[in-house]
Enzyme design. Sequence first.
Site, mmCIF file in Angstrom:
data_model
loop_
_atom_site.group_PDB
_atom_site.id
_atom_site.type_symbol
_atom_site.label_atom_id
_atom_site.label_comp_id
_atom_site.label_asym_id
_atom_site.label_seq_id
_atom_site.Cartn_x
_atom_site.Cartn_y
_atom_site.Cartn_z
ATOM 1 N N LYS A 282 1.012 -1.016 0.067
ATOM 2 C CA LYS A 282 -0.134 -0.077 -0.019
ATOM 3 C C LYS A 282 0.868 1.241 0.113
ATOM 4 O O LYS A 282 1.755 1.320 0.711
ATOM 5 C CB LYS A 282 -0.781 -0.090 1.250
ATOM 6 C CG LYS A 282 -2.099 0.751 1.078
ATOM 7 C CD LYS A 282 -3.164 0.532 2.043
ATOM 8 C CE LYS A 282 -4.382 1.013 1.629
ATOM 9 N NZ LYS A 282 -5.730 0.672 2.381
ATOM 10 N N GLU A 369 -19.705 -4.836 9.382
ATOM 11 C CA GLU A 369 -20.509 -4.127 10.186
ATOM 12 C C GLU A 369 -21.633 -5.007 10.863
ATOM 13 O O GLU A 369 -22.103 -4.698 11.906
ATOM 14 C CB GLU A 369 -21.057 -2.994 9.552
ATOM 15 C CG GLU A 369 -20.166 -1.798 9.072
ATOM 16 C CD GLU A 369 -19.286 -2.049 7.976
ATOM 17 O OE1 GLU A 369 -19.246 -3.424 7.333
ATOM 18 O OE2 GLU A 369 -18.102 -1.292 7.662
ATOM 19 N N ARG A 397 -25.449 -1.440 6.470
ATOM 20 C CA ARG A 397 -25.087 -2.653 6.228
ATOM 21 C C ARG A 397 -25.751 -3.563 7.285
ATOM 22 O O ARG A 397 -25.994 -4.599 7.351
ATOM 23 C CB ARG A 397 -23.483 -2.867 6.364
ATOM 24 C CG ARG A 397 -22.811 -2.725 5.172
ATOM 25 C CD ARG A 397 -22.973 -3.888 4.077
ATOM 26 N NE ARG A 397 -22.598 -3.596 2.896
ATOM 27 C CZ ARG A 397 -21.332 -3.970 2.322
ATOM 28 N NH1 ARG A 397 -20.363 -4.334 3.150
ATOM 29 N NH2 ARG A 397 -21.143 -3.442 1.288
HETATM 30 C C1 LIG Z 1 -18.746 -1.331 4.310
HETATM 31 C C2 LIG Z 1 -17.759 -0.466 4.428
HETATM 32 N N1 LIG Z 1 -17.057 -0.275 5.701
HETATM 33 C C3 LIG Z 1 -15.847 0.482 5.644
HETATM 34 C C4 LIG Z 1 -15.431 1.256 4.558
HETATM 35 C C5 LIG Z 1 -14.333 2.254 4.676
HETATM 36 N N2 LIG Z 1 -13.200 1.441 3.884
HETATM 37 C C6 LIG Z 1 -12.905 2.137 2.761
HETATM 38 S S1 LIG Z 1 -11.403 1.471 2.128
HETATM 39 C C7 LIG Z 1 -11.169 0.356 3.507
HETATM 40 C C8 LIG Z 1 -10.123 -0.436 3.652
HETATM 41 C C9 LIG Z 1 -10.182 -1.347 2.407
HETATM 42 O O1 LIG Z 1 -8.894 -2.291 2.775
HETATM 43 P P1 LIG Z 1 -8.693 -3.495 1.451
HETATM 44 O O2 LIG Z 1 -9.964 -4.138 1.184
HETATM 45 O O3 LIG Z 1 -7.767 -4.291 2.025
HETATM 46 O O4 LIG Z 1 -8.323 -2.439 0.389
HETATM 47 P P2 LIG Z 1 -7.089 -1.477 0.411
HETATM 48 O O5 LIG Z 1 -7.396 0.103 0.881
HETATM 49 O O6 LIG Z 1 -6.144 -2.025 1.365
HETATM 50 O O7 LIG Z 1 -6.671 -1.590 -1.195
HETATM 51 C C10 LIG Z 1 -12.302 0.692 4.413
HETATM 52 C C11 LIG Z 1 -12.452 0.078 5.640
HETATM 53 C C12 LIG Z 1 -16.237 0.914 3.272
HETATM 54 N N3 LIG Z 1 -15.785 1.693 2.318
HETATM 55 N N4 LIG Z 1 -17.114 0.290 3.268
#
Ligand SMILES: Cc1ncc(C[n+]2csc(CCOP(=O)(O)OP(=O)(O)O)c2C)c(N)n1
Length: 642
Positions: A282, A369, A397
């Site tokens: 990342k 969630e 959610r």
């Molecule tokens: C239902 C939901 N909960 C929380 C989020 C907030 N959120 C956006 S990106 C993210 C992290 C995602 O991690 P990952 O899937 O590993 O992708 P990366 O950002 O590491 O590429 C979160 C928690 C969201 N978008 N949707």
Amino acid sequence: MRFISEIDSPADLRQLKVEDLQKVADEIRQFIIDTCSRIGGHTGASLGAVELAVAMHYVFDTPNDRLVWDVGHQAYAHKILTGRRDELHTIKQPGGLSGFLRREESEYDTFGAGHASTSLSAALGMAIARDLKKEDFHVCALIGDSSLAGGMAMEAINQAGHLKSRMIVVLNDNEMSIAPAVGALSRYLNRIKEAQSYQHLKEEIGGALQSVPGIGGSLRRAAKSFKDAIAAAVLPGALVNELGFKYIGYVDGHNVPMLVAALEAAKKVDDGPVIVHALTTKGKGFPNPEKNYYAYHATGPFDPKTGLPYKSNKVAPPTYTQVFGETMCELMARDEKIVALTAAMPDGTGVDKVLEKFPDRAFDVGIAEQHAVTFCAGMACEGLKPVAAIYSTFLQRGFDQVIHDVCLQDLNVTFAMDRAGIVGADGPTHHGLLDIAYFRGYPNIILMAPKDEAEMRDMMLTAIEYPGPAALRYPRGNGLGVDISTPPKKIEIGRAETLRTGRDVAVIAYGSMVKQAMDAAEKLAADGIQSTVVNARFVKPLDEKLIAELAGEHQLILTVEEAYLAGGFGSAVMELLEEKGLLENTTVVRMGVPDEIVTHGDPKVLLAGYGLDADGIYAKVSENLSSRSGKNSSNKRFRVVK
Ligand SMILES: Cc1ncc(C[n+]2csc(CCOP(=O)(O)OP(=O)(O)O)c2C)c(N)n1
């Protein structure tokens, strides 16, 4: 920028030789850094997925082949490659590109996104539709390791393995959510990586033993069966063997030729779903990323040399989020039954402070969630007092869990809904405009919203001490700067607060709109219009007595809320007055967000567009009073304002 200035669509990319693709990726990475350093954005997430975007658009015949991105926050390279390069500087800006994916924005955005863990279900739906229609194209979903742990993604895996439809899943594994990834699945992915390193080591040892004269062969065979046993135990076992997926990996997710080879291999799997496991970093290429991971998942503008945010000299009051985190620490120090929860947003909710201070009583459950809500319900059954800090939009959610697991059983769970209202740049997927409506229709729960950060502290205590379910909503951003030095105190449930009285109009405001209503009242007073302003505090239970009195004393009542009007606070007031037969002598005007999708942009401007600020409230009151006095010119209570 030799290459990307020539790439206006993936078809242009596909004209290039594989050897040139790494350079394309390097240019895109620099382009993202340059752009985000000026305007901010999901910088680190997008930097980690540059090579993936290049390889996927190279290997797949997009948009005929369907690429489905999960969340979409990491898709800046995808936007650059699909004709939006010259607009990238408008991303998340008013009128500009969305920060996520929107079907209306591009034919390459096959599925709208913003919330996590949706891509596999959507991709599986597309794959099945393709099969039923007897068409022939590839469907490829890209999902992050943390989003893969979300319940929906797991449900999709379950069905995909059963249906055996042709579908490719690219796992973008950077071991990070916004914070470090949590949970057993994340450990499982690590085991896959470790097991494969071990396998490579064994192969090397096996090769070396083979060359030992006489005994090499038998030792090598022994080593191989040992290796196979280990591999069977720890390799992607569950996903591949048990759940019906093929597995390709792992692959260096920053090496485009290797990714191209892996995706080409995946395309050949025609008897079911296949996972391509790509390891990425990342924030790859972000200046000094190691220091502070929160700082580069999403950034504001930053110095492209140091990666550091530009310093602002503005002294601002603490945010609601900060006050929430600090107050939780204060309350948890006094009462050991209180526990805190976040669903993958420790810094976004202020639970990071609590995790630091009370590691045994604070939990990051990951992007989960639904589970978070029912996990709280279970703890509440055992007498704990859980506080789930979840953004209003993401709590959508967990709707059924809130109803079925918490409210129906009347359990003591507190929902602290951050980012309630219009959030701004993240746009439609992230606005928290629905929570009043989705909570209000069910018994047992109490719902409140503070007028400022001091009242938020009081409401937190009130909610936690309330023996049943309770929810409070508060907006994104800074508090009003009021004194928060006194310890939180409980407030009377269902009691509103009258902040000023006047005979001409009663403005009943909920949460963030109270300050705006007070400012509007000042302006109205300058025109000679006397307003009553009430801080509603509760939408459930409403202060029925006070509202009935207001209806008796005022011919015009204005309700103001930063939420959808349908099913909202104003609706609750209307329903009450209708029930009590009090609508005859008073007109109720509801201010809030109408039945339309709210775009992204500067929250102040968006709010002003809906009249949800002091000027808007002032104008609405003036307009209604003047039209009333126009209708009934003998009514001397209202002054006509032009
Ligand atoms: C239902 C939901 N909960 C929380 C989020 C907030 N959120 C956006 S990106 C993210 C992290 C995602 O991690 P990952 O899937 O590993 O992708 P990366 O950002 O590491 O590429 C979160 C928690 C969201 N978008 N949707």
